[in-house]
Design an enzyme around this catalytic site. Structure first.
Site, PDB file in Angstrom:
ATOM      1  CB  SER A 146      -0.854  -0.012   1.277  1.00 60.17           C
ATOM      2  OG  SER A 146      -1.532   1.207   1.461  1.00 60.17           O
ATOM      3  CE1 TYR A 159      -4.307  -2.145   5.216  1.00 62.20           C
ATOM      4  CE2 TYR A 159      -3.489   0.075   4.800  1.00 62.20           C
ATOM      5  CZ  TYR A 159      -4.007  -1.126   4.334  1.00 62.20           C
ATOM      6  OH  TYR A 159      -4.215  -1.312   2.983  1.00 62.20           O
ATOM      7  CE  LYS A 163      -1.828  -3.945   3.418  1.00 57.92           C
ATOM      8  NZ  LYS A 163      -1.975  -5.173   2.598  1.00 57.92           N
ATOM      9  CB  ILE A 192      -8.655   1.193  -4.281  1.00 59.43           C
ATOM     10  CG1 ILE A 192      -7.145   1.094  -4.562  1.00 59.43           C
ATOM     11  CG2 ILE A 192      -9.458   0.492  -5.374  1.00 59.43           C
ATOM     12  CD1 ILE A 192      -6.646   1.807  -5.797  1.00 59.43           C
TER      13      ILE A 192
HETATM   14  P1  NAD Z   1     -11.475  -5.785   0.470  1.00 52.92           P
HETATM   15  O1  NAD Z   1     -11.811  -5.640   1.887  1.00 52.92           O
HETATM   16  O2  NAD Z   1     -12.544  -5.613  -0.552  1.00 52.92           O
HETATM   17  O3  NAD Z   1     -10.755  -7.172   0.179  1.00 52.92           O
HETATM   18  C1  NAD Z   1      -9.983  -7.860   1.130  1.00 52.92           C
HETATM   19  C2  NAD Z   1     -10.378  -9.322   1.075  1.00 52.92           C
HETATM   20  O4  NAD Z   1      -9.522 -10.050   1.961  1.00 52.92           O
HETATM   21  C3  NAD Z   1     -11.816  -9.540   1.552  1.00 52.92           C
HETATM   22  O5  NAD Z   1     -12.550 -10.279   0.608  1.00 52.92           O
HETATM   23  C4  NAD Z   1     -11.647 -10.310   2.859  1.00 52.92           C
HETATM   24  O6  NAD Z   1     -12.691 -11.246   3.114  1.00 52.92           O
HETATM   25  C5  NAD Z   1     -10.311 -10.998   2.626  1.00 52.92           C
HETATM   26  N1  NAD Z   1      -9.688 -11.396   3.888  1.00 52.92           N
HETATM   27  C6  NAD Z   1      -9.549 -10.643   5.000  1.00 52.92           C
HETATM   28  N2  NAD Z   1      -8.979 -11.352   5.975  1.00 52.92           N
HETATM   29  C7  NAD Z   1      -8.744 -12.585   5.461  1.00 52.92           C
HETATM   30  C8  NAD Z   1      -8.175 -13.767   5.988  1.00 52.92           C
HETATM   31  N3  NAD Z   1      -7.730 -13.828   7.253  1.00 52.92           N
HETATM   32  N4  NAD Z   1      -8.072 -14.858   5.191  1.00 52.92           N
HETATM   33  C9  NAD Z   1      -8.537 -14.805   3.921  1.00 52.92           C
HETATM   34  N5  NAD Z   1      -9.097 -13.717   3.377  1.00 52.92           N
HETATM   35  C10 NAD Z   1      -9.192 -12.623   4.142  1.00 52.92           C
HETATM   36  O7  NAD Z   1     -10.346  -4.689   0.175  1.00 52.92           O
HETATM   37  P2  NAD Z   1      -9.334  -4.567  -1.064  1.00 52.92           P
HETATM   38  O8  NAD Z   1      -9.111  -3.136  -1.288  1.00 52.92           O
HETATM   39  O9  NAD Z   1      -9.735  -5.409  -2.212  1.00 52.92           O
HETATM   40  O10 NAD Z   1      -8.008  -5.151  -0.374  1.00 52.92           O
HETATM   41  C11 NAD Z   1      -7.088  -5.978  -1.048  1.00 52.92           C
HETATM   42  C12 NAD Z   1      -5.694  -5.606  -0.604  1.00 52.92           C
HETATM   43  O11 NAD Z   1      -5.392  -4.279  -1.057  1.00 52.92           O
HETATM   44  C13 NAD Z   1      -5.500  -5.584   0.921  1.00 52.92           C
HETATM   45  O12 NAD Z   1      -4.259  -6.174   1.250  1.00 52.92           O
HETATM   46  C14 NAD Z   1      -5.474  -4.097   1.230  1.00 52.92           C
HETATM   47  O13 NAD Z   1      -4.785  -3.817   2.414  1.00 52.92           O
HETATM   48  C15 NAD Z   1      -4.800  -3.554  -0.002  1.00 52.92           C
HETATM   49  N6  NAD Z   1      -4.980  -2.125  -0.258  1.00 52.92           N
HETATM   50  C16 NAD Z   1      -6.227  -1.609  -0.423  1.00 52.92           C
HETATM   51  C17 NAD Z   1      -6.384  -0.256  -0.650  1.00 52.92           C
HETATM   52  C18 NAD Z   1      -7.742   0.365  -0.808  1.00 52.92           C
HETATM   53  O14 NAD Z   1      -7.838   1.601  -0.900  1.00 52.92           O
HETATM   54  N7  NAD Z   1      -8.816  -0.404  -0.887  1.00 52.92           N
HETATM   55  C19 NAD Z   1      -5.246   0.580  -0.736  1.00 52.92           C
HETATM   56  C20 NAD Z   1      -3.990   0.008  -0.567  1.00 52.92           C
HETATM   57  C21 NAD Z   1      -3.856  -1.344  -0.337  1.00 52.92           C
END
Ligand code: NAD
Length: 260
Positions: A146, A159, A163, A192
């Protein structure tokens, strides 16, 4: 011809915004994909939406060593091996000042976001190594870090620590796995347009999430949140042979967030 023709990939967090978009893109580019998430019902829906016989799913908690072994074994059984691991599952945890941050929440964020990635690499890498030698581009491990992996901010200590930590894991794995022709990189999204940002906005100012979003938008030179598909594009590049000389690197996709 697809950019991942004949490749076999695991995508964790596949029921979420970025994971589902990336899994769909990988399948469109010719890969077979094992979807992994803790949310069984949502996984089934993503698999149905993608369709076809090059997608399968297994419910697992990535932070649990037995589950990690199970989803890796299930992939090898179903598709015959592994070429790509997209270690993407993650949680945002609570938004609270560090001095008030609950220890249990801190531990859970680290368990999912760091131990989960470590376990995925530990179990998948030996299988990826069986297919990576002599292959153009080799095997590939892509970790979702991230902008929170390269800069700090307020309220998200667990968090942000997690990261940053996966960048350390990525660099170690890149050094250790390079002789096996396995590349390891992080994709580092900015904010995002999906569930996770809604959660962070609403936790930061309950009932006033829109104001928090305006503040975040002011921190993005491109003036907008990114889309799940824009992160899928970077994950695809890192998974495919187009990134054959890239390993040990941090790939920002953040609209310029950390440039200012
Ligand atoms: P999201 O919450 O839609 O997706 C995360 C998924 O991970 C969910 O479906 C959840 O059920 C699953 N998950 C959580 N804990 C889990 C576990 N213990 N075992 C298996 N699955 C698990 O959010 P996203 O944005 O799609 O996140 C995906 C990645 O992107 C994450 O690592 C997040 O930190 C990273 N990220 C997101 C953003 C943002 O703005 N959304 C920005 C930077 C990084």
């Amino acid at each position: 011809m697809g950019k991942l023709d004949g490749k076999i990939s695991i995508v964790t967090g596949a029921a979420g915004g970025i994971g589902a978009a990336t899994a769909a893109r990988f399948v469109r580019e010719g890969a077979s994909v094992m979807l992994v998430d803790r949310d069984d019902a949502a996984l089934a829906e993503v698999a149905r939406a993608i369709g076809g016989d090059r997608v399968a799913y297994v419910a697992a908690d990535v932070s649990d060593p037995d589950h990690a072994r199970r989803y890796v074994d299930a992939t090898v059984q179903r598709f015959g091996g592994i070429d790509v691991l997209f270690a993407n599952a993650g949680i945002e945890g609570r938004v609270a000042p560090l001095t008030e941050y609950p220890v249990a929440d801190f531990d859970r964020v680290l368990a999912v976001n760091v131990r989960g990635v470590f376990l995925g690499i530990q179990h998948a890498a030996p299988h990826i190594a069986l297919r990576s030698r002599g292959q153009g581009g080799g095997g590939s491990i892509v970790i979702t870090s991230s902008v929170a992996g390269v800069v700090g901010s307020r309220g998200l200590c667990a968090y942000i620590a997690s990261k940053h930590a996966v960048i350390g894991l990525m660099k170690t794995a890149a050094c250790e796995l390079a002789p096996l022709n396995i590349r390891v990189n992080t994709v580092n999204p900015g904010p995002i347009e999906n569930r996770m940002m809604r959660s962070i906005e609403d936790q930061a100012a309950p009932g006033h999430g829109d104001d928090v979003k305006k503040g975040f938008l002011g921190m993005v030179p491109l003036g907008r949140y990114g889309t799940n598909e824009e992160i899928a594009n970077v994950a695809l590049f890192l998974a495919s042979a187009e990134s054959s000389y890239c390993t040990g690197a941090v790939f920002l996709a953040d609209g310029g967030f950390v440039a200012q």
